[in-house]
Design a protein around this motif. Structure first.
Motif, mmCIF file in Angstrom:
data_model
loop_
_atom_site.group_PDB
_atom_site.id
_atom_site.type_symbol
_atom_site.label_atom_id
_atom_site.label_comp_id
_atom_site.label_asym_id
_atom_site.label_seq_id
_atom_site.Cartn_x
_atom_site.Cartn_y
_atom_site.Cartn_z
ATOM 1 N N ILE A 56 0.844 -1.192 0.000
ATOM 2 C CA ILE A 56 0.000 0.000 0.000
ATOM 3 C C ILE A 56 0.884 1.248 0.000
ATOM 4 O O ILE A 56 1.949 1.267 0.614
ATOM 5 C CB ILE A 56 -0.915 -0.007 1.239
ATOM 6 C CG1 ILE A 56 -1.666 -1.343 1.326
ATOM 7 C CG2 ILE A 56 -1.906 1.146 1.184
ATOM 8 C CD1 ILE A 56 -2.419 -1.717 0.071
ATOM 9 N N GLU A 57 0.442 2.261 -0.696
ATOM 10 C CA GLU A 57 1.191 3.513 -0.747
ATOM 11 C C GLU A 57 1.335 4.117 0.652
ATOM 12 O O GLU A 57 0.494 3.892 1.517
ATOM 13 C CB GLU A 57 0.474 4.522 -1.660
ATOM 14 C CG GLU A 57 0.507 4.136 -3.126
ATOM 15 C CD GLU A 57 1.912 4.006 -3.651
ATOM 16 O OE1 GLU A 57 2.736 4.883 -3.404
ATOM 17 O OE2 GLU A 57 2.208 2.983 -4.313
ATOM 18 N N PRO A 58 2.426 4.875 0.900
ATOM 19 C CA PRO A 58 2.642 5.452 2.238
ATOM 20 C C PRO A 58 1.520 6.397 2.646
ATOM 21 O O PRO A 58 0.920 7.065 1.807
ATOM 22 C CB PRO A 58 3.974 6.195 2.084
ATOM 23 C CG PRO A 58 4.141 6.417 0.619
ATOM 24 C CD PRO A 58 3.478 5.254 -0.050
ATOM 25 N N LYS A 59 1.243 6.408 3.953
ATOM 26 C CA LYS A 59 0.177 7.267 4.482
ATOM 27 C C LYS A 59 0.699 8.690 4.673
ATOM 28 O O LYS A 59 1.905 8.940 4.731
ATOM 29 C CB LYS A 59 -0.318 6.721 5.830
ATOM 30 C CG LYS A 59 -0.715 5.261 5.803
ATOM 31 C CD LYS A 59 -1.921 5.020 4.912
ATOM 32 C CE LYS A 59 -2.388 3.583 4.981
ATOM 33 N NZ LYS A 59 -1.400 2.596 4.547
ATOM 34 N N GLU A 60 -0.239 9.620 4.820
ATOM 35 C CA GLU A 60 0.129 11.020 5.047
ATOM 36 C C GLU A 60 0.735 11.181 6.435
ATOM 37 O O GLU A 60 0.317 10.530 7.397
ATOM 38 C CB GLU A 60 -1.110 11.918 4.926
ATOM 39 C CG GLU A 60 -1.673 12.009 3.520
ATOM 40 C CD GLU A 60 -2.873 12.938 3.448
ATOM 41 O OE1 GLU A 60 -3.093 13.695 4.418
ATOM 42 O OE2 GLU A 60 -3.584 12.903 2.439
ATOM 43 N N GLU A 61 1.748 12.040 6.525
ATOM 44 C CA GLU A 61 2.378 12.307 7.812
ATOM 45 C C GLU A 61 1.393 13.025 8.744
ATOM 46 O O GLU A 61 0.449 13.669 8.303
ATOM 47 C CB GLU A 61 3.630 13.172 7.619
ATOM 48 C CG GLU A 61 4.694 12.545 6.723
ATOM 49 C CD GLU A 61 5.355 11.318 7.342
ATOM 50 O OE1 GLU A 61 5.089 11.005 8.511
ATOM 51 O OE2 GLU A 61 6.128 10.661 6.632
ATOM 52 N N ILE A 68 7.895 2.821 18.328
ATOM 53 C CA ILE A 68 7.128 2.763 17.074
ATOM 54 C C ILE A 68 6.398 4.082 16.826
ATOM 55 O O ILE A 68 6.332 4.570 15.688
ATOM 56 C CB ILE A 68 6.123 1.594 17.115
ATOM 57 C CG1 ILE A 68 6.866 0.256 17.150
ATOM 58 C CG2 ILE A 68 5.163 1.640 15.916
ATOM 59 C CD1 ILE A 68 5.972 -0.949 17.410
ATOM 60 N N SER A 69 5.856 4.679 17.898
ATOM 61 C CA SER A 69 5.064 5.910 17.758
ATOM 62 C C SER A 69 5.885 7.091 17.247
ATOM 63 O O SER A 69 5.329 8.062 16.725
ATOM 64 C CB SER A 69 4.434 6.279 19.107
ATOM 65 O OG SER A 69 5.416 6.734 20.031
ATOM 66 N N LYS A 123 5.574 8.114 8.821
ATOM 67 C CA LYS A 123 4.900 7.212 7.878
ATOM 68 C C LYS A 123 5.855 6.790 6.748
ATOM 69 O O LYS A 123 5.765 5.667 6.239
ATOM 70 C CB LYS A 123 3.663 7.900 7.293
ATOM 71 C CG LYS A 123 2.592 8.252 8.318
ATOM 72 C CD LYS A 123 1.885 7.018 8.832
ATOM 73 C CE LYS A 123 0.774 7.398 9.811
ATOM 74 N NZ LYS A 123 -0.046 6.256 10.216
ATOM 75 N N THR A 124 6.750 7.665 6.389
ATOM 76 C CA THR A 124 7.732 7.338 5.355
ATOM 77 C C THR A 124 8.678 6.240 5.838
ATOM 78 O O THR A 124 8.990 5.302 5.101
ATOM 79 C CB THR A 124 8.549 8.584 4.962
ATOM 80 O OG1 THR A 124 7.648 9.595 4.499
ATOM 81 C CG2 THR A 124 9.555 8.261 3.871
ATOM 82 N N GLU A 125 9.134 6.359 7.089
ATOM 83 C CA GLU A 125 10.008 5.334 7.663
ATOM 84 C C GLU A 125 9.288 3.986 7.745
ATOM 85 O O GLU A 125 9.873 2.932 7.465
ATOM 86 C CB GLU A 125 10.480 5.766 9.048
ATOM 87 C CG GLU A 125 11.493 6.898 9.020
ATOM 88 C CD GLU A 125 11.780 7.471 10.396
ATOM 89 O OE1 GLU A 125 12.932 7.889 10.619
ATOM 90 O OE2 GLU A 125 10.855 7.502 11.248
ATOM 91 N N LEU A 126 8.023 4.013 8.122
ATOM 92 C CA LEU A 126 7.230 2.785 8.188
ATOM 93 C C LEU A 126 7.059 2.165 6.806
ATOM 94 O O LEU A 126 7.082 0.942 6.651
ATOM 95 C CB LEU A 126 5.867 3.062 8.816
ATOM 96 C CG LEU A 126 5.823 3.076 10.346
ATOM 97 C CD1 LEU A 126 4.519 3.668 10.843
ATOM 98 C CD2 LEU A 126 6.006 1.672 10.908
ATOM 99 N N PHE A 127 6.886 3.012 5.796
ATOM 100 C CA PHE A 127 6.725 2.506 4.431
ATOM 101 C C PHE A 127 8.001 1.806 3.966
ATOM 102 O O PHE A 127 7.939 0.763 3.302
ATOM 103 C CB PHE A 127 6.360 3.647 3.478
ATOM 104 C CG PHE A 127 6.105 3.201 2.079
ATOM 105 C CD1 PHE A 127 4.992 2.430 1.776
ATOM 106 C CD2 PHE A 127 6.993 3.513 1.051
ATOM 107 C CE1 PHE A 127 4.751 2.004 0.475
ATOM 108 C CE2 PHE A 127 6.760 3.085 -0.248
ATOM 109 C CZ PHE A 127 5.638 2.330 -0.536
#
Length: 393
Positions: free
Chosen positions: A209-214, A355-356, A360-364
């Protein structure tokens, strides 16, 4: 085309890892030139009552995705009362006993274990009929029952269960274990037995899935059985999700369902959301909105490797594992996410804090790495090709 019968206590449209695992095995064998037949109870799990399409039926034949399925009567129950649960398994087992005794069955039969009573009765009849018996061991019973405090060591029920377990292993032609620990346990009793590792790898199209918005909260989800072994209720209580600015989304059914829902409705839990049970296709669509998959066990269970590790990593989700044992090693050694020591709520709170703080970019980027690792390490077709070459079936 060679014929093979699968005997299982769970099969779709029932939900859960066990039902999905057995359907996937049936379909994969069918793709490899086996004519597969399934015998199972009338659909009732996890609700503990017959699904609408099976009410009023004593037995029924159906075809699911090209697999012939014979369903036999069962007294369904998810009661906490041990006697009622035993009677439920026995009700199906008795019908199965006569079915196997008098019906013509293929030369090869695969039996799912546990439930121990069901697999014992199946193996007993099949051994009388000189069948090739393949036993798929997904949990070590009664050892798991002792570890979960569901059975007292050296009690009558424990000794009876040990007898059935040893009988099943002794009479089996081939044993499939869901973990290396299961195989080690079997070999500690019967060193000469022909055993193979059979992981519950998913058979699905990988997607990312595409990265989510920050700026949005990190969303962690759990999907599965809400039972004592998983300990999701305690996680709801002992993790301050609001302080972490992390949302916890829960899908499933089980003994803890009502109490979790009551706590959310009372306002005692913040940033925790409960949706009940949904089918697998809907679930996979829903979880596209989330970031991390939580895979917990309340206590370390020897031999247990939750199949959610394979399913969610194959969908590109980093895993937060809180269960110990072989599952912990798999997550850590394959860099699939984070591990918190089982039962250590201080450590899992600290891990969620870490994790928090991720973007979102790092998670992607993590998701891309997890997905690539999963493709290489958890290949169902490669696993099946090896088992067929070794004549496991």
């Amino acid at each position: 085309m060679e014929e093979l019968l699968i005997i299982t206590n769970y099969y779709p449209p029932e939900k859960g890892a066990a039902a999905n695992r057995m359907e996937q095995l049936a379909l994969k064998l069918n793709q490899n030139n086996y004519a597969v037949f399934v015998v199972c109870p009338l659909g009732n799990y996890p609700e503990g009552k017959l699904f609408q399409e099976y009410k009023g039926k004593f037995s029924i034949k159906e075809n699911r995705k090209g697999i012939a399925v014979k369903r036999l009567w069962i007294y369904p129950s998810v009661s906490k009362n041990v006697l009622i649960r035993v009677f439920s398994v026995l009700s199906f087992s008795i019908g199965l006993f006569f079915y196997l005794l008098f019906k013509k069955t293929p030369r090869k039969v695969l039996v799912q274990s546990p439930p121990l009573l069901l697999s014992f009765i199946s193996v007993f009849v099949l051994s009388l009929k000189k069948k090739k018996i393949i036993v798929n061991v997904s949990d070590l019973w009664p050892l798991a029952a002792i570890e979960l405090n569901a059975m007292k060591e050296d009690s009558f029920s424990h000794k009876l269960s040990l007898f059935m377990e040893r009988y099943i292993y002794k009479k089996a032609s081939v044993l499939l274990g869901q973990s290396n620990e299961i195989i080690e346990h079997i070999h500690s009793v019967f060193p000469e037995k022909n055993c193979f590792l059979y992981r519950n790898f998913p058979d699905q199209n990988n997607s990312l899935i595409e990265p989510k918005e920050e700026g949005q909260p990190i969303k962690i989800f759990y999907a599965g059985l809400l039972g004592i072994a998983q300990g999701v209720l305690e996680l709801c209580k002992k993790i301050d999700w609001k302080t972490h600015n992390v949302e916890f989304h829960i899908y499933g059914d089980g003994a803890e369902k009502q109490e979790i829902n009551n706590l959310i409705l009372s306002g005692e839990l913040k940033n925790v959301f409960f949706y009940g049970i949904v089918n697998r296709e809907v679930l996979h669509e829903k979880i596209k909105a989330y970031d991390v998959a939580l895979v917990p066990l309340k206590a370390r269970i020897y031999g247990s490797v939750p199949s959610k590790i394979f399913e969610y990593s194959s969908l590109g989700f980093p895993i937060l594992y809180f269960g110990g044992g072989e599952g912990e090693k798999l997550v850590a050694e394959n860099n699939l996410g984070w591990v918190a020591k089982v039962g250590n709520y201080s450590e899992i709170n600290s891990t969620i804090t870490t994790i928090s703080k991720l973007t979102k970019t790092e998670l992607f980027e993590m998701k891309k790495e997890v997905l690539e690792t999963s493709k290489k390490a958890f290949d169902l077709d490669k696993q099946m090709k090896f088992l067929l070459s070794e004549k496991a079936f």
